[in-house]
Design an enzyme around this catalytic site. Structure first.
Site, PDB file in Angstrom:
ATOM      1  N   ASP A 113       0.987  -0.800   0.035  1.00  0.00           N
ATOM      2  CA  ASP A 113      -0.239  -0.018   0.453  1.00  0.00           C
ATOM      3  C   ASP A 113       0.803   1.297  -0.058  1.00  0.00           C
ATOM      4  O   ASP A 113       0.371   2.713   0.798  1.00  0.00           O
ATOM      5  CB  ASP A 113      -0.974   0.219   1.123  1.00  0.00           C
ATOM      6  CG  ASP A 113      -0.216   0.010   2.590  1.00  0.00           C
ATOM      7  OD1 ASP A 113       1.096  -0.031   2.929  1.00  0.00           O
ATOM      8  OD2 ASP A 113      -0.897  -0.644   3.462  1.00  0.00           O
ATOM      9  N   GLU A 162      -0.139  -9.179  -1.242  1.00  0.00           N
ATOM     10  CA  GLU A 162      -0.554  -8.362   0.219  1.00  0.00           C
ATOM     11  C   GLU A 162      -1.847  -7.210  -0.568  1.00  0.00           C
ATOM     12  O   GLU A 162      -2.357  -6.323   0.046  1.00  0.00           O
ATOM     13  CB  GLU A 162       0.520  -7.566   0.684  1.00  0.00           C
ATOM     14  CG  GLU A 162      -0.068  -7.430   2.342  1.00  0.00           C
ATOM     15  CD  GLU A 162       0.734  -6.949   3.285  1.00  0.00           C
ATOM     16  OE1 GLU A 162      -0.065  -5.563   3.775  1.00  0.00           O
ATOM     17  OE2 GLU A 162       1.473  -7.433   4.004  1.00  0.00           O
ATOM     18  N   GLU A 191      -1.852   5.585   3.017  1.00  0.00           N
ATOM     19  CA  GLU A 191      -2.085   3.475   2.532  1.00  0.00           C
ATOM     20  C   GLU A 191      -3.801   3.088   1.867  1.00  0.00           C
ATOM     21  O   GLU A 191      -3.534   2.346   0.960  1.00  0.00           O
ATOM     22  CB  GLU A 191      -1.384   2.230   3.751  1.00  0.00           C
ATOM     23  CG  GLU A 191       0.076   3.025   4.090  1.00  0.00           C
ATOM     24  CD  GLU A 191       0.381   3.930   5.072  1.00  0.00           C
ATOM     25  OE1 GLU A 191      -0.805   4.425   5.427  1.00  0.00           O
ATOM     26  OE2 GLU A 191       1.522   4.393   5.033  1.00  0.00           O
ATOM     27  N   HIS A 240       5.421   4.681  13.776  1.00  0.00           N
ATOM     28  CA  HIS A 240       6.126   5.564  13.652  1.00  0.00           C
ATOM     29  C   HIS A 240       5.003   5.772  12.296  1.00  0.00           C
ATOM     30  O   HIS A 240       5.246   6.704  11.322  1.00  0.00           O
ATOM     31  CB  HIS A 240       7.022   4.625  12.623  1.00  0.00           C
ATOM     32  CG  HIS A 240       6.131   3.856  11.508  1.00  0.00           C
ATOM     33  ND1 HIS A 240       6.233   2.044  11.799  1.00  0.00           N
ATOM     34  CD2 HIS A 240       5.785   3.716  10.007  1.00  0.00           C
ATOM     35  CE1 HIS A 240       5.344   1.644  10.658  1.00  0.00           C
ATOM     36  NE2 HIS A 240       5.385   2.050   9.989  1.00  0.00           N
ATOM     37  N   ARG A 265       1.907   8.073  10.584  1.00  0.00           N
ATOM     38  CA  ARG A 265       1.837   9.421  10.494  1.00  0.00           C
ATOM     39  C   ARG A 265       0.097   9.984  10.916  1.00  0.00           C
ATOM     40  O   ARG A 265       0.774  11.249  11.955  1.00  0.00           O
ATOM     41  CB  ARG A 265       1.267  10.155   9.195  1.00  0.00           C
ATOM     42  CG  ARG A 265       2.351   9.722   8.319  1.00  0.00           C
ATOM     43  CD  ARG A 265       1.691  10.807   6.853  1.00  0.00           C
ATOM     44  NE  ARG A 265       3.743  10.994   5.709  1.00  0.00           N
ATOM     45  CZ  ARG A 265       3.162   9.923   5.131  1.00  0.00           C
ATOM     46  NH1 ARG A 265       2.673   8.970   5.809  1.00  0.00           N
ATOM     47  NH2 ARG A 265       4.653  10.353   4.330  1.00  0.00           N
ATOM     48  N   HIS A 312      11.965   4.691  14.115  1.00  0.00           N
ATOM     49  CA  HIS A 312      12.473   4.757  13.247  1.00  0.00           C
ATOM     50  C   HIS A 312      12.891   6.340  12.965  1.00  0.00           C
ATOM     51  O   HIS A 312      13.040   6.918  13.633  1.00  0.00           O
ATOM     52  CB  HIS A 312      10.904   5.006  12.531  1.00  0.00           C
ATOM     53  CG  HIS A 312      10.334   4.975  11.696  1.00  0.00           C
ATOM     54  ND1 HIS A 312      10.784   6.063  10.260  1.00  0.00           N
ATOM     55  CD2 HIS A 312      10.025   4.503  10.910  1.00  0.00           C
ATOM     56  CE1 HIS A 312      10.834   5.724   9.009  1.00  0.00           C
ATOM     57  NE2 HIS A 312      10.058   5.069   8.944  1.00  0.00           N
TER      58      HIS A 312
HETATM   59  N1  UDP Z   1      11.314  -3.635  10.926  1.00  0.00           N
HETATM   60  C1  UDP Z   1      13.215  -4.229  10.760  1.00  0.00           C
HETATM   61  N2  UDP Z   1      13.385  -3.230  11.782  1.00  0.00           N
HETATM   62  C2  UDP Z   1      13.239  -2.239  12.762  1.00  0.00           C
HETATM   63  C3  UDP Z   1      11.912  -2.121  12.377  1.00  0.00           C
HETATM   64  C4  UDP Z   1      11.004  -2.734  11.563  1.00  0.00           C
HETATM   65  O1  UDP Z   1      13.121  -4.858  10.288  1.00  0.00           O
HETATM   66  O2  UDP Z   1      14.106  -2.031  12.953  1.00  0.00           O
HETATM   67  C5  UDP Z   1      11.128  -5.024  10.193  1.00  0.00           C
HETATM   68  C6  UDP Z   1       9.112  -5.517  10.964  1.00  0.00           C
HETATM   69  O3  UDP Z   1       9.672  -6.406  11.203  1.00  0.00           O
HETATM   70  C7  UDP Z   1       8.930  -5.791   9.526  1.00  0.00           C
HETATM   71  C8  UDP Z   1       8.836  -4.876   8.959  1.00  0.00           C
HETATM   72  O4  UDP Z   1      10.477  -4.335   9.203  1.00  0.00           O
HETATM   73  O5  UDP Z   1       8.488  -6.486   8.436  1.00  0.00           O
HETATM   74  C9  UDP Z   1       7.814  -3.221   9.335  1.00  0.00           C
HETATM   75  O6  UDP Z   1       8.284  -2.166   8.586  1.00  0.00           O
HETATM   76  P1  UDP Z   1       7.486  -0.778   9.156  1.00  0.00           P
HETATM   77  O7  UDP Z   1       6.829  -1.001  10.140  1.00  0.00           O
HETATM   78  O8  UDP Z   1       8.035  -0.045   8.889  1.00  0.00           O
HETATM   79  O9  UDP Z   1       6.294  -0.864   8.554  1.00  0.00           O
HETATM   80  P2  UDP Z   1       4.882  -0.660   8.363  1.00  0.00           P
HETATM   81  O10 UDP Z   1       4.609  -2.660   9.001  1.00  0.00           O
HETATM   82  O11 UDP Z   1       4.009  -0.428   8.752  1.00  0.00           O
HETATM   83  O12 UDP Z   1       4.411  -0.842   7.196  1.00  0.00           O
END
Ligand code: UDP
Length: 384
Positions: free
Chosen positions: A98, A120, A134, A210, A212, A243
């Site tokens: 997304d 997804e 998203e 993290h 928004r 983040h």
């Molecule tokens: N992740 C990582 N290192 C970090 C934080 C997150 O490898 O310091 C991984 C986490 O395990 C997951 C993905 O990044 O697989 C999630 O990313 P994020 O939280 O940025 O985005 P979202 O999932 O909300 O789209």
């Protein structure tokens, strides 16, 4: 028979983690020519993920700019992809989830009448501004895509309700495929600091935030709840791979940096992150990916949001929608620490997100569609 040419496009950390197993499986499958293009939407967070999974992109659009806006990302990705699509002429373009990269990739492919496979697919909150942007990105991509690879049955139903009638296929989430590659066998942490913190006695809470929608007061509330917890439980450690966003750091640093037993460890590479999750007591997060990963590792999740497009974990009992108010977050976290019955119930609930074979299913579907296989693999079903 000619190879099926599959062009995978992604640009952010979560997309890289979730597309890596797909790209790897594509390149290992005979009869498929796999091409990978990264947009670089998250320049700093992407390379460690690619390196870990051994992915060398064929194209890197390198679009990330200082203070990039959503328009910048979309326009630059769209413009950058056009000549690549003309040159490569893939049979199908795969995009994920997304992000603005996802939207631009799907649109760029549509403009050249290249079929889009959406990995997804079908997650929804039905609130156009939450998560922003998203929710709208993925809704629009569902219109542009031809093949919809849904992690769960619920995601498939969402699309059916929206009138998407063809090529819906339940695969499980590819992030569970990734976990089976990162949390395998014996392991240590490459960071000695992390190894030392994790090695102490007492509960460990893994925190990330993290989104928004949580900028400002919600993020402050989360910090205050965490301070409440560390004051109440002196042996509790909070590990927060924060983040790098300046907005996130600008809010959380003044409140929690340097406070006893709160460790802001910066973004971790995926190996350390998944292993930390496997070692922690429970997770507090607003991240989508962590909501899927933690149940697969038997870790309860407090979701730090008002709503979620991932209701499956809540229905399965592995996650609780904790919201963004300090008192409720603190209360729920205390309950998870003090009430062994509640903890065990959540930790042992069924993981609804996948069985580690999502990538194979996606590939089997493409092979079937392009006439190389009599039928795709069976769809993913949650095992009770
Ligand atoms: N992740 C990582 N290192 C970090 C934080 C997150 O490898 O310091 C991984 C986490 O395990 C997951 C993905 O990044 O697989 C999630 O990313 P994020 O939280 O940025 O985005 P979202 O999932 O909300 O789209």
């Amino acid at each position: 028979m000619a190879n099926i040419k599959v062009l995978s496009v992604f640009g952010t950390r979560p997309e890289a983690i979730k597309m890596a197993p797909v790209c790897r499986a594509l390149s290992e499958t005979g009869g498929i020519a796999s091409v990978c293009c990264v947009t670089g939407q998250q320049r700093d967070l992407l390379p460690p993920m690619l390196a870990h999974f051994g992915i060398k992109p064929d194209y890197d659009l390198n679009i990330m700019g200082h203070n990039q806006t959503l328009t910048d990302i979309t326009v630059n990705a769209l413009t950058g992809l056009e000549p690549i699509l003309r040159e490569e002429k893939p049979d199908v373009l795969l995009c994920h989830g997304d992000t603005s990269t996802t939207l631009a990739a799907a649109l760029a492919a549509f403009y050249q009448k290249i079929p889009v496979g959406h990995v997804e697919a079908g997650l929804r909150t039905y609130d156009r501004y939450s998560p922003y942007p998203e929710e709208m990105n993925r809704t629009v991509v569902s219109r542009l895509a031809m093949f919809h690879f849904c992690p769960t049955v619920q995601n498939k139903r969402n699309l059916e309700k929206e009138g998407v009638a063809r090529h819906l296929y339940v695969t499980g989430n590819t992030v569970i495929d990734a976990i089976s590659q990162t949390v395998a066998g014996d392991y240590d942490f490459s960071s000695p600091t992390l190894q030392e913190i994790v090695g102490r006695d007492g509960p460990i809470v893994l925190v990330t935030a993290h989104r928004r929608e949580n900028y400002g007061i919600p993020l402050e509330n989360i910090c205050r709840a965490i301070l409440d917890l560390t004051q109440k439980f002196p042996d509790l450690r909070v590990i927060w791979p924060e983040h790098p966003s300046p907005v996130v750091r600008g809010t959380i640093y003044p409140l929690v940096r340097g406070k006893p037993n709160i460790y802001l460890v910066g973004p971790l590479d995926v190996l350390q992150m998944h292993r930390l999750m496997a070692k922690c007591t429970f997770v507090m997060t607003d991240s989508g990916g962590l909501q899927e990963e933690a149940p697969a590792l038997g870790k309860p999740v407090l979701v730090l949001r008002r709503e979620t497009e991932r209701p499956e974990a809540i229905e399965a009992g592995t996650a609780i929608l904790a919201g963004i108010e300090r008192e409720r977050i603190t209360k729920l976290a205390c309950a998870l620490i003090e009430d062994a019955g509640l903890y065990n119930k959540m930790a042992s609930a069924v993981n609804p997100y996948g069985d580690g074979h999502a990538s194979r299913r996606i590939i089997s579907f493409l092979q079937w569609h392009f006439g190389r296989l009599a039928a795709p693999l069976d769809e993913f079903e949650v095992q009770a």
